[in-house]
Motif scaffolding. Sequence first.
Motif, PDB file in Angstrom:
ATOM      1  N   ASP A 289       0.799  -1.225   0.000  1.00  0.00           N
ATOM      2  CA  ASP A 289       0.000   0.000   0.000  1.00  0.00           C
ATOM      3  C   ASP A 289       0.832   1.276   0.000  1.00  0.00           C
ATOM      4  OD1 ASP A 289      -2.255  -1.494  -0.023  1.00  0.00           O
ATOM      5  OD2 ASP A 289      -3.099  -0.724   1.835  1.00  0.00           O
ATOM      6  N   HIS A 290       2.078   1.188   0.473  1.00  0.00           N
ATOM      7  CA  HIS A 290       2.924   2.379   0.511  1.00  0.00           C
ATOM      8  C   HIS A 290       3.925   2.422  -0.646  1.00  0.00           C
ATOM      9  CE1 HIS A 290       1.372   3.068   4.581  1.00  0.00           C
ATOM     10  NE2 HIS A 290       1.804   4.304   4.417  1.00  0.00           N
TER      11      HIS A 290
ATOM     12  N   PRO B 209       3.194  -1.713   4.722  1.00  0.00           N
ATOM     13  CA  PRO B 209       2.111  -1.456   5.689  1.00  0.00           C
ATOM     14  C   PRO B 209       0.838  -0.958   5.016  1.00  0.00           C
ATOM     15  CG  PRO B 209       4.173  -0.527   6.480  1.00  0.00           C
ATOM     16  CD  PRO B 209       4.411  -0.957   5.067  1.00  0.00           C
ATOM     17  N   PRO B 210      -0.324  -1.367   5.524  1.00  0.00           N
ATOM     18  CA  PRO B 210      -1.592  -0.859   4.985  1.00  0.00           C
ATOM     19  C   PRO B 210      -1.651   0.660   5.097  1.00  0.00           C
ATOM     20  CG  PRO B 210      -1.971  -2.737   6.410  1.00  0.00           C
ATOM     21  CD  PRO B 210      -0.537  -2.357   6.579  1.00  0.00           C
TER      22      PRO B 210
ATOM     23  N   VAL C  65       0.681  10.258   7.189  1.00  0.00           N
ATOM     24  CA  VAL C  65       1.586  11.332   6.759  1.00  0.00           C
ATOM     25  C   VAL C  65       2.890  11.265   7.552  1.00  0.00           C
ATOM     26  CG1 VAL C  65       1.914  13.835   6.610  1.00  0.00           C
ATOM     27  CG2 VAL C  65      -0.301  12.828   6.037  1.00  0.00           C
ATOM     28  N   TYR C  66       2.791  11.034   8.850  1.00  0.00           N
ATOM     29  CA  TYR C  66       3.995  10.933   9.671  1.00  0.00           C
ATOM     30  C   TYR C  66       4.872   9.768   9.211  1.00  0.00           C
ATOM     31  CZ  TYR C  66       1.739  14.177  12.937  1.00  0.00           C
ATOM     32  OH  TYR C  66       1.143  15.276  13.523  1.00  0.00           O
ATOM     33  N   TYR C  67       4.244   8.657   8.880  1.00  0.00           N
ATOM     34  CA  TYR C  67       4.998   7.498   8.389  1.00  0.00           C
ATOM     35  C   TYR C  67       5.719   7.850   7.092  1.00  0.00           C
ATOM     36  CZ  TYR C  67       6.052   2.851   6.545  1.00  0.00           C
ATOM     37  OH  TYR C  67       6.706   1.757   6.030  1.00  0.00           O
ATOM     38  N   ASP C  68       5.015   8.491   6.172  1.00  0.00           N
ATOM     39  CA  ASP C  68       5.615   8.857   4.890  1.00  0.00           C
ATOM     40  C   ASP C  68       6.789   9.814   5.092  1.00  0.00           C
ATOM     41  OD1 ASP C  68       3.660   7.313   3.768  1.00  0.00           O
ATOM     42  OD2 ASP C  68       2.462   8.992   3.007  1.00  0.00           O
ATOM     43  N   LEU C  69       6.620  10.798   5.978  1.00  0.00           N
ATOM     44  CA  LEU C  69       7.704  11.754   6.236  1.00  0.00           C
ATOM     45  C   LEU C  69       8.910  11.054   6.853  1.00  0.00           C
ATOM     46  CD1 LEU C  69       5.619  14.758   7.626  1.00  0.00           C
ATOM     47  CD2 LEU C  69       6.853  14.686   5.443  1.00  0.00           C
ATOM     48  N   LEU C  70       8.662  10.084   7.720  1.00  0.00           N
ATOM     49  CA  LEU C  70       9.752   9.313   8.311  1.00  0.00           C
ATOM     50  C   LEU C  70      10.537   8.573   7.225  1.00  0.00           C
ATOM     51  CD1 LEU C  70      11.203   8.091  10.836  1.00  0.00           C
ATOM     52  CD2 LEU C  70       9.492   6.260  10.752  1.00  0.00           C
TER      53      LEU C  70
END
Length: 359
Positions: free
Chosen positions: A35-36, A240-241, A249-254
């Motif tokens: 998904d990412h 990750p789903p 958004v926080y995950y993507d920025l990380l």
Amino acid sequence: MKSHFLTLDGLRGVAALAVLLFHRRWYVPGGHFLDHAYLAVDFFFGLSGFVIAHAYEQRLQQGSISLLDFVFIRAIRLYPLLVVSGALGGMAWIILGRHEPAIFLATFCAMLGLPTPFPINVGEAASADTPFPINSPTWSLFFEMAINLLYASIVRFLTLPILSMLVALSFVWLVCVSLSSSTLGHQGVYYQLLLGGIPRTAFSFFVGVGIYRAAAAGRLPAMRFPVLGLALLLIIVFSPPSSNGIWNVYYDLLCITLVFPTILVLGYQNTPSARLEDAAALCGALSYPIYLLHYPFYVWYEEFSPLSRKSSIVAAAFLVPLITYCVLKWIDEPIRTALSRRLKSAQHRAIKPDLLEGR
């Protein structure tokens, strides 16, 4: 520093295959798969910054190639497949009876890698929301070509303070637009978020340039990491789903600020084993064709194949690499070779072949 980075080639191929699967993930049982993988484009932007700086920075700064040389070289590298993929994507809808001028306009824009000036609805419901309805993945090529041109134009003045400022400003801009719209992955993809593609591209690209400069100056510590482990790490990051929440958004920025730069640093330092070298080189060669041609393949397969639409993801996984290999060897490489010879002759100077390779 090495003249070629096989591990980065292999990782680029892994990311391209992840994008291929991502664009039909809803056909997988459960409706979620990689998904990412939309973050693969951010990984590509970082790779592009590193590779473009490695190939061109010194030559541009010294004046051994001009800005016009650079534009022609990049056009030779990118445009043959861009034209082919745009034509294939548009032709499918024309054969299906879509003969209105808007379809021809969208096809023409897709062949040039440009956004359509107004919404045009083709097959999928969301197509009218994107400026790239014929071949959706080309949105990233549009921004990559723009950032390449900007970089080549300012590289002589791109001191460390200016580079740091560009990274910082693009990051702040990207954080603001991502948090306000609750999405990073859609920045640059849709009309209403088109401007968000600017900081999304600029941040990762200039981080890649910074990593190249630090590596060239010998300021990065030597780190060992298994090449297959890097490929697995990339897949894990994409897995990750996804959700539309702020935590996504926080995950993507990380990922774009820490994970991808780390993979890039480890990737340029570590070389695949002799048994993996050919596979890594092939993955790198096929990454760009796979990225550009998989979307037209889905259209042709789902509209003209007698088999179920749900089988398209399986068919693409097996057939797209084979098709793209044929296109690469029979169309893309011969055209690029011929155009490169013409460029050398027209410029009356020797432009080294390594400048014509790599995305």
